[in-house]
Design an enzyme around this catalytic site. Structure first.
Site, short mmCIF file in Angstrom:
data_model
loop_
_atom_site.label_atom_id
_atom_site.label_comp_id
_atom_site.label_asym_id
_atom_site.label_seq_id
_atom_site.Cartn_x
_atom_site.Cartn_y
_atom_site.Cartn_z
N ASP A 97 26.77 -71.07 9.36
CA ASP A 97 27.19 -71.15 7.95
C ASP A 97 26.43 -70.24 6.99
O ASP A 97 26.06 -70.66 5.89
CB ASP A 97 27.07 -72.60 7.45
N ASP A 124 31.78 -72.88 7.69
CA ASP A 124 32.29 -74.10 7.07
C ASP A 124 33.61 -73.70 6.40
O ASP A 124 33.66 -72.70 5.69
CB ASP A 124 31.26 -74.57 6.03
N HIS A 145 36.75 -75.53 4.61
CA HIS A 145 37.41 -76.75 4.16
C HIS A 145 38.75 -76.51 3.47
O HIS A 145 38.95 -75.49 2.81
CB HIS A 145 36.50 -77.48 3.16
N HIS A 188 39.12 -81.66 0.08
CA HIS A 188 38.54 -82.15 1.33
C HIS A 188 37.80 -83.48 1.13
O HIS A 188 37.27 -83.75 0.04
CB HIS A 188 37.57 -81.09 1.88
N HIS A 236 33.21 -76.74 -1.94
CA HIS A 236 32.56 -75.56 -1.38
C HIS A 236 33.33 -75.04 -0.17
O HIS A 236 34.05 -75.79 0.48
CB HIS A 236 31.11 -75.88 -0.96
N LYS A 254 34.77 -74.83 11.13
CA LYS A 254 34.60 -76.28 11.23
C LYS A 254 34.82 -76.93 9.87
O LYS A 254 34.68 -76.28 8.83
CB LYS A 254 33.21 -76.61 11.78
N CYS A 301 23.75 -78.87 8.76
CA CYS A 301 24.53 -78.22 9.82
C CYS A 301 23.67 -77.65 10.95
O CYS A 301 24.07 -77.69 12.12
CB CYS A 301 25.44 -77.16 9.21
ZN ZN Z 1 31.00 -78.37 4.08
#
Ligand code: ZN
Length: 241
Positions: free
Chosen positions: A44, A82, A84, A88, A117, A142, A187
């Site tokens: 990330d 990351d 989304h 989310h 984010h 993810k 993470c």
């Molecule tokens: Zn996130």
């Protein structure tokens, strides 16, 4: 020379004779040499998580030159992102009256609520522009299911849904992973611990990570990682030659 012969040979040496008689060691003491079956996982390192992003990790951008440098020691590199949906389940704005960094309970348990984010396809979700990893072989995304967060690169937060990363690494014969990136206490830690759970040897390269640190979460994460057998090293411990 067979190993047992070598041992008795070494035992017979005096301290004075030792340095002259032995060939120079290939590595300085304590150095870790990533093997052909090791992979660097870069978690990330996206605009959202550095200064100016929507969920900035303090000094997050400082991991970029460290990761760029050590990447030369790895034959295999995996990047995570990351990623989304709008609205989310991990976003505070999804729940009327909730603020970022509060928690809520979802079907799979406690969820920290974050500012919006890393929304799919936005510049905020792009990899940091200075990250130079031309030899990276896989980008795994993810957190792309609207109702489930995913800190770990291996397993989503419901602890059931796999991202497929363990299967990919195993199919490629990878045995050891070195985890870097953002953030140490979320993470990165979850990725390293899930790597152990999936049967990999796991290192976290501390100075190639930065933490969010909610109520001592960085110290807690290191403790949990140590309990799972994750090894904590620094980028200077990696043999670059
Ligand atoms: Zn996130």
């Amino acid at each position: 020379m067979k190993p047992q012969d070598r041992r008795s040979f070494l035992n017979s040496l005096t301290l004075v004779g030792l340095s002259a008689a032995l060939p120079l060691p290939a590595l300085a003491a304590g150095k870790v040499k990533p093997a052909a079956n090791s992979a660097l996982i870069v978690v990330d390192v996206q605009n959202c998580f550095v200064t100016g992003g929507t969920l900035p990790v303090a000094k997050g951008e400082e991991v970029v030159p460290v990761i760029n440098k050590i990447s030369a020691a790895f034959e295999n590199i995996v990047i995570t992102q990351d990623w989304h949906t709008p609205g989310h389940a991990s976003f505070a704005t999804t729940y009327p009256g909730k603020k970022p960094f509060e928690t809520t309970t979802l079907k799979y348990g406690m969820q920290v609520l974050w500012p919006d984010h890393c929304v799919q396809g936005t510049d905020d979700a792009a990899l940091h522009k200075d990250l130079k990893l031309p030899t990276a072989q896989l980008i795994i995304r993810k957190g792309f299911r609207k109702g489930v967060d995913s800190y770990s690169a291996f397993e989503e937060a419901d602890r059931k849904t796999t991202t497929g990363l363990a299967g990919y690494l195993k199919a490629r014969g990878i045995k050891t992973v070195f985890v870097t990136g953002l953030a140490t206490d979320f993470c990165v830690a979850w990725t390293a611990m899930d790597a152990r759970k999936a049967g990999f040897e796991a290192y976290v390269i501390e100075d190639a990570t930065r933490g969010i640190d909610l109520n001592g979460s960085v110290a807690a994460a290191w403790k949990q990682m140590a309990a799972k057998g994750v090894r904590r090293i620094q980028s200077g411990d990696i043999a670059m030659a």
